[in-house]
Design a protein around this motif. Structure first.
Motif, PDB file in Angstrom:
ATOM      1  N   LYS A  39       0.807  -1.219   0.000  1.00 11.33           N
ATOM      2  CA  LYS A  39       0.000   0.000   0.000  1.00 11.33           C
ATOM      3  C   LYS A  39       0.840   1.269   0.000  1.00 11.33           C
ATOM      4  N   ASP A  40       2.128   1.171   0.329  1.00 10.82           N
ATOM      5  CA  ASP A  40       3.015   2.327   0.359  1.00 10.82           C
ATOM      6  C   ASP A  40       3.583   2.670  -1.013  1.00 10.82           C
ATOM      7  N   VAL A  41       3.404   1.786  -1.994  1.00 12.04           N
ATOM      8  CA  VAL A  41       4.024   1.931  -3.301  1.00 12.04           C
ATOM      9  C   VAL A  41       2.957   2.295  -4.323  1.00 12.04           C
ATOM     10  N   ARG A  48      -8.152 -14.619  -0.168  1.00 15.27           N
ATOM     11  CA  ARG A  48      -7.369 -13.667   0.611  1.00 15.27           C
ATOM     12  C   ARG A  48      -5.906 -14.052   0.493  1.00 15.27           C
ATOM     13  N   ILE A  49      -5.042 -13.123   0.847  1.00  9.28           N
ATOM     14  CA  ILE A  49      -3.606 -13.346   0.747  1.00  9.28           C
ATOM     15  C   ILE A  49      -3.156 -14.256   1.883  1.00  9.28           C
ATOM     16  N   ALA A  50      -2.425 -15.285   1.557  1.00  9.71           N
ATOM     17  CA  ALA A  50      -1.824 -16.165   2.561  1.00  9.71           C
ATOM     18  C   ALA A  50      -0.558 -15.486   3.100  1.00  9.71           C
ATOM     19  N   PRO A  51      -0.088 -15.894   4.264  1.00 15.72           N
ATOM     20  CA  PRO A  51       1.124 -15.264   4.814  1.00 15.72           C
ATOM     21  C   PRO A  51       2.336 -15.336   3.884  1.00 15.72           C
ATOM     22  N   ALA A  52       2.496 -16.435   3.159  1.00 14.92           N
ATOM     23  CA  ALA A  52       3.621 -16.545   2.232  1.00 14.92           C
ATOM     24  C   ALA A  52       3.496 -15.529   1.096  1.00 14.92           C
ATOM     25  N   GLY A  53       2.282 -15.337   0.604  1.00 14.43           N
ATOM     26  CA  GLY A  53       2.063 -14.357  -0.453  1.00 14.43           C
ATOM     27  C   GLY A  53       2.281 -12.935   0.024  1.00 14.43           C
ATOM     28  N   GLN A  54       1.844 -12.645   1.245  1.00 14.21           N
ATOM     29  CA  GLN A  54       2.032 -11.305   1.784  1.00 14.21           C
ATOM     30  C   GLN A  54       3.513 -11.016   1.993  1.00 14.21           C
ATOM     31  N   LYS A  55       4.253 -11.990   2.457  1.00 15.94           N
ATOM     32  CA  LYS A  55       5.686 -11.806   2.666  1.00 15.94           C
ATOM     33  C   LYS A  55       6.384 -11.530   1.341  1.00 15.94           C
ATOM     34  N   ASP A  56       6.053 -12.312   0.317  1.00 15.63           N
ATOM     35  CA  ASP A  56       6.664 -12.145  -0.994  1.00 15.63           C
ATOM     36  C   ASP A  56       6.343 -10.778  -1.582  1.00 15.63           C
ATOM     37  N   MET A  57       5.096 -10.366  -1.473  1.00 20.61           N
ATOM     38  CA  MET A  57       4.692  -9.083  -2.043  1.00 20.61           C
ATOM     39  C   MET A  57       5.308  -7.913  -1.276  1.00 20.61           C
ATOM     40  N   ASP A  58       5.391  -8.013   0.042  1.00 23.17           N
ATOM     41  CA  ASP A  58       5.991  -6.937   0.826  1.00 23.17           C
ATOM     42  C   ASP A  58       7.489  -6.817   0.558  1.00 23.17           C
ATOM     43  N   ARG A 114      -1.071  -9.074 -15.596  1.00 24.34           N
ATOM     44  CA  ARG A 114      -2.423  -9.310 -15.078  1.00 24.34           C
ATOM     45  C   ARG A 114      -2.368 -10.085 -13.764  1.00 24.34           C
ATOM     46  N   ALA A 115      -1.462 -11.051 -13.650  1.00 22.95           N
ATOM     47  CA  ALA A 115      -1.325 -11.820 -12.416  1.00 22.95           C
ATOM     48  C   ALA A 115      -0.871 -10.923 -11.264  1.00 22.95           C
ATOM     49  N   ALA A 116       0.079 -10.039 -11.528  1.00 23.73           N
ATOM     50  CA  ALA A 116       0.542  -9.118 -10.489  1.00 23.73           C
ATOM     51  C   ALA A 116      -0.568  -8.164 -10.084  1.00 23.73           C
ATOM     52  N   SER A 117      -1.354  -7.725 -11.042  1.00 24.22           N
ATOM     53  CA  SER A 117      -2.458  -6.816 -10.755  1.00 24.22           C
ATOM     54  C   SER A 117      -3.537  -7.499  -9.921  1.00 24.22           C
ATOM     55  N   ILE A 118      -3.832  -8.752 -10.233  1.00 21.81           N
ATOM     56  CA  ILE A 118      -4.824  -9.500  -9.461  1.00 21.81           C
ATOM     57  C   ILE A 118      -4.350  -9.692  -8.029  1.00 21.81           C
ATOM     58  N   MET A 119      -3.087 -10.031  -7.861  1.00 15.21           N
ATOM     59  CA  MET A 119      -2.554 -10.205  -6.509  1.00 15.21           C
ATOM     60  C   MET A 119      -2.609  -8.893  -5.725  1.00 15.21           C
ATOM     61  N   ARG A 120      -2.328  -7.782  -6.385  1.00 15.31           N
ATOM     62  CA  ARG A 120      -2.405  -6.489  -5.699  1.00 15.31           C
ATOM     63  C   ARG A 120      -3.841  -6.176  -5.294  1.00 15.31           C
ATOM     64  N   GLN A 121      -4.792  -6.465  -6.155  1.00 12.44           N
ATOM     65  CA  GLN A 121      -6.192  -6.204  -5.834  1.00 12.44           C
ATOM     66  C   GLN A 121      -6.642  -7.029  -4.632  1.00 12.44           C
ATOM     67  N   VAL A 122      -6.255  -8.293  -4.581  1.00 11.07           N
ATOM     68  CA  VAL A 122      -6.640  -9.139  -3.458  1.00 11.07           C
ATOM     69  C   VAL A 122      -5.915  -8.693  -2.185  1.00 11.07           C
ATOM     70  N   TYR A 123      -4.687  -8.213  -2.322  1.00 18.34           N
ATOM     71  CA  TYR A 123      -3.940  -7.706  -1.169  1.00 18.34           C
ATOM     72  C   TYR A 123      -4.640  -6.481  -0.578  1.00 18.34           C
ATOM     73  N   ILE A 124      -5.056  -5.585  -1.446  1.00 15.55           N
ATOM     74  CA  ILE A 124      -5.688  -4.345  -0.996  1.00 15.55           C
ATOM     75  C   ILE A 124      -7.045  -4.634  -0.358  1.00 15.55           C
ATOM     76  N   ARG A 125      -7.810  -5.543  -0.959  1.00 15.15           N
ATOM     77  CA  ARG A 125      -9.167  -5.825  -0.481  1.00 15.15           C
ATOM     78  C   ARG A 125      -9.342  -7.335  -0.348  1.00 15.15           C
ATOM     79  N   GLN A 126      -9.147  -7.827   0.853  1.00 12.81           N
ATOM     80  CA  GLN A 126      -9.255  -9.264   1.117  1.00 12.81           C
ATOM     81  C   GLN A 126     -10.692  -9.730   0.858  1.00 12.81           C
ATOM     82  N   GLY A 127     -10.840 -10.914   0.322  1.00  6.75           N
ATOM     83  CA  GLY A 127     -12.157 -11.477   0.084  1.00  6.75           C
ATOM     84  C   GLY A 127     -12.695 -11.231  -1.310  1.00  6.75           C
TER      85      GLY A 127
END
Length: 153
Positions: free
Chosen positions: A10-12, A128-138, A59-72
Motif C-alpha cells: 500500500k506504500d508503493v 485472501r492473501i496467505a502469509p507466504a504471499g504477503q511476505k513475498d509481495m511486501d 495481469r497476475a501481479a495486478s490481481i494479486m495487488r487487488q486481493v492484497y488491498i481488499r481481502q475477500g
C-alpha cells in the motif's frame, strides 16, 4: 524529492509495484504460462489478444495487488474490475461488459497452488492473501524505489 523506504504494498504506487512484481514473477518462473496465452482475449468485448508479450504476468501481479488491498475478492468482483465498454454495437449505445472469468480463475488457482492465496472464510467467500504471499509481495514492495514530493518542507 524526499526518499523513503516502503514497507508494504500500500506504500508503493500501483503502477510501480505491478511492474516490479510482474518482473519478479517472470524471473522466478513460479507461474506456468498456459499454451493458449497468445490467442486468448481478456474479455468478450475485445477484438484482439493483448499485444504485450508479458501481459499474463502483469495481469497476475495486478490481481494479486487487488486481493492484497481488499481481502475477500472473488472472480465475479474481479471480472467487474477488469471489465470495460462494449462499443462494437453499431448505432446502439455502448454498455459495460465483464472481463473473462476463466483467465482470472486460472491465475488465482495458480497462486493458490503456490500457497500465495487461500480461500476466504468470510460470509461472501472469495480469496485472501496467505502469509507466504504477503511476505513475498511486501519484499518486492520494499525494493521499489519511491520518492515523495517535499511540498516545500
Amino acid at each position: 524529492m524526499a526518499e523513503y523506504k516502503p514497507q508494504a504494498v500500500k506504500d508503493v504506487p500501483a503502477g510501480d509495484f505491478i511492474a516490479a512484481y510482474a518482473a519478479h514473477l517472470k524471473s522466478t518462473d513460479k507461474l506456468q504460462i498456459p499454451d493458449w496465452v497468445d490467442i486468448v482475449k481478456t474479455a468478450t468485448f475485445k477484438e484482439l489478444p493483448p499485444q504485450d508479450k508479458d501481459w499474463y504476468y502483469i495481469r497476475a501481479a495486478s490481481i494479486m495487488r487487488q486481493v492484497y488491498i481488499r481481502q475477500g475478492l472473488g472472480v465475479g468482483q474481479l471480472r467487474m474490475k477488469y471489465g470495460g465498454r462494449n462499443k462494437r454495437k453499431g448505432v446502439h449505445p455502448e454498455h459495460f461488459a465483464k472481463a473473462s472469468g476463466g483467465l482470472i480463475r486460472h491465475i488465482m488457482k495458480q497462486f493458490e497452488g503456490l500457497g500465495y492465496l487461500e480461500k476466504h472464510t468470510g460470509p461472501k467467500g472469495g480469496r485472501r492473501i496467505a502469509p507466504a504471499g504477503q511476505k513475498d509481495m511486501d519484499l518486492i514492495a520494499g525494493r521499489v524505489q519511491c520518492s515523495l514530493p517535499s511540498f516545500g518542507l
